[in-house]
Structures are given as structure tokens and as C-alpha cells.
Design a protein around this motif. Structure first.
Motif, PDB file in Angstrom:
ATOM      1  N   SER A  19       9.526  16.642 -14.423  1.00 38.08           N
ATOM      2  CA  SER A  19       8.767  15.181 -14.424  1.00 38.08           C
ATOM      3  C   SER A  19       9.426  14.823 -12.974  1.00 38.08           C
ATOM      4  N   PRO A  20       8.735  13.805 -12.383  1.00 39.33           N
ATOM      5  CA  PRO A  20       9.198  13.337 -11.058  1.00 39.33           C
ATOM      6  C   PRO A  20      10.558  12.408 -11.202  1.00 39.33           C
ATOM      7  N   LEU A  21      11.414  12.410 -10.347  1.00 39.25           N
ATOM      8  CA  LEU A  21      12.607  11.781 -10.565  1.00 39.25           C
ATOM      9  C   LEU A  21      12.206  10.218  -9.835  1.00 39.25           C
ATOM     10  N   ILE A  22      11.431  10.009  -9.258  1.00 39.01           N
ATOM     11  CA  ILE A  22      10.751   8.710  -8.727  1.00 39.01           C
ATOM     12  C   ILE A  22       9.404   8.721  -8.698  1.00 39.01           C
ATOM     13  N   SER A  23       8.887   7.461  -8.873  1.00 34.98           N
ATOM     14  CA  SER A  23       7.324   7.279  -9.179  1.00 34.98           C
ATOM     15  C   SER A  23       6.557   7.552  -7.811  1.00 34.98           C
ATOM     16  N   ASN A  24       5.308   7.926  -8.305  1.00 33.99           N
ATOM     17  CA  ASN A  24       4.386   8.047  -7.135  1.00 33.99           C
ATOM     18  C   ASN A  24       4.097   6.788  -6.324  1.00 33.99           C
ATOM     19  N   PHE A  25       3.580   7.148  -5.154  1.00 35.87           N
ATOM     20  CA  PHE A  25       3.197   6.001  -4.206  1.00 35.87           C
ATOM     21  C   PHE A  25       1.934   5.218  -4.837  1.00 35.87           C
ATOM     22  N   ASP A  26       2.338   3.799  -4.830  1.00 37.15           N
ATOM     23  CA  ASP A  26       1.249   3.041  -5.126  1.00 37.15           C
ATOM     24  C   ASP A  26       0.618   1.886  -4.117  1.00 37.15           C
ATOM     25  N   ARG A  27      -0.451   2.066  -3.833  1.00 35.80           N
ATOM     26  CA  ARG A  27      -0.958   1.283  -2.490  1.00 35.80           C
ATOM     27  C   ARG A  27      -0.979  -0.204  -2.751  1.00 35.80           C
ATOM     28  N   PHE A  28      -1.005  -0.856  -4.166  1.00 36.71           N
ATOM     29  CA  PHE A  28      -0.917  -2.066  -4.580  1.00 36.71           C
ATOM     30  C   PHE A  28       0.484  -2.597  -4.305  1.00 36.71           C
ATOM     31  N   ALA A  29       1.286  -1.721  -4.804  1.00 35.20           N
ATOM     32  CA  ALA A  29       2.968  -2.166  -4.504  1.00 35.20           C
ATOM     33  C   ALA A  29       3.208  -2.206  -2.958  1.00 35.20           C
ATOM     34  N   TYR A  30       2.780  -1.193  -2.087  1.00 35.18           N
ATOM     35  CA  TYR A  30       2.927  -1.252  -0.943  1.00 35.18           C
ATOM     36  C   TYR A  30       2.386  -2.435  -0.142  1.00 35.18           C
ATOM     37  N   ARG A  31       1.255  -2.806  -0.577  1.00 26.96           N
ATOM     38  CA  ARG A  31       0.528  -3.931  -0.056  1.00 26.96           C
ATOM     39  C   ARG A  31       1.161  -5.268  -0.287  1.00 26.96           C
ATOM     40  N   GLN A  32       1.778  -5.302  -1.594  1.00 31.87           N
ATOM     41  CA  GLN A  32       2.487  -6.349  -2.083  1.00 31.87           C
ATOM     42  C   GLN A  32       3.773  -6.588  -1.281  1.00 31.87           C
TER      43      GLN A  32
END
Length: 138
Positions: A19-32
Motif C-alpha cells: 500500500s502507498p505510504l502517501i496519498s495519490n495526487f488530488d487535483r481538487f486538493a491542489y486547486r484548493q
């Protein structure tokens, strides 16, 4: 029965190890985060004038930041980003949360102080944005 238990244990260990140690990229989070940076730095420019005349804008910024923090809290494997937001938003620290408290308590801030704090706060926003953009994109 023992074999099944070993297979189950092995699959759990392999599944958690992969399982990944960090979350995946999230376009909404980046925009925010990029939007919040622009809004925060723009509002900081107003800190040379009386806080009371900008209290509603400060409240709106804090609300937007709190919504973003809440959104990110519920993303899996997002602990690093959440800690970064906590530091940025902490009213007792020396970043955005602390700046807004100082402005409220003092009534206004000096241009030199604002300039110095904008550099630090912009850097903090950039660190969060850079982390988000470097995450694995699905």
C-alpha cells in the motif's frame, strides 16, 4: 486450516506492504491550496489597515482553509500534508494562523512585518502544493 491461516496472514502482510505510504495526487486538493495561497497573500496586504474592517474577509479565509483541512483529513495516507496544514493554520505558530491572530490583537501590522511574513507563508503554501503535485497521479 493452518495453511489457510498462513495464506491469509501472508496476503495481509503483502497487501499492507504494497500500500502507498502517501496519498495519490488530488487535483481538487491542489486547486484548493493554490487558491488559498492567492487569497491569503492578497488579504495579508490589507493588514496595514484596521483589522475590524477586514474581519469578514479573515473569517471567510479561515473558513475556506478549514474546509480544505477537513477535506484533506479524510484522504488516506495524507498525514504529512495534514501536519503541514496544521502548522500553517496554528494560531499559536508563526505562519498564517499566527499572523491573523497578531493582526486581530494589534489592530494592524507594519508593512515590513507583512512583507516578511508573506515570504514565509508563501513558502509554506508552496511546500504543500509541491508535495501534492509530486504525488502519484492515477
Amino acid at each position: 486450516m493452518k495453511k489457510i491461516a498462513y495464506y491469509l496472514l501472508a496476503s495481509i502482510l503483502i497487501g499492507t506492504a504494497c500500500s502507498p505510504l502517501i496519498s495519490n495526487f488530488d487535483r481538487f486538493a491542489y486547486r484548493q491550496i493554490t487558491s488559498l495561497k492567492v487569497d491569503a497573500l492578497s488579504l495579508m496586504d490589507e493588514a496595514t489597515s484596521d483589522y475590524a474592517s477586514h474581519a469578514a474577509e479573515v473569517k471567510a479565509l479561515q473558513s475556506d482553509l478549514n474546509k480544505t483541512v477537513e477535506y484533506n483529513k479524510h484522504r488516506l495516507n495524507n498525514d504529512i500534508t495534514n501536519k503541514m496544514y496544521a502548522l500553517l493554520n496554528d494560531p499559536e505558530a508563526n505562519l498564517l494562523g499566527g499572523f491573523l491572530v497578531k493582526w486581530q490583537n494589534d489592530g494592524r501590522c507594519s508593512p515590513a512585518y507583512i512583507t516578511d511574513k508573506k515570504k514565509q507563508i508563501a513558502f509554506s503554501f508552496d511546500q504543500i502544493a509541491d508535495l501534492e503535485i509530486r504525488k502519484i497521479k492515477r
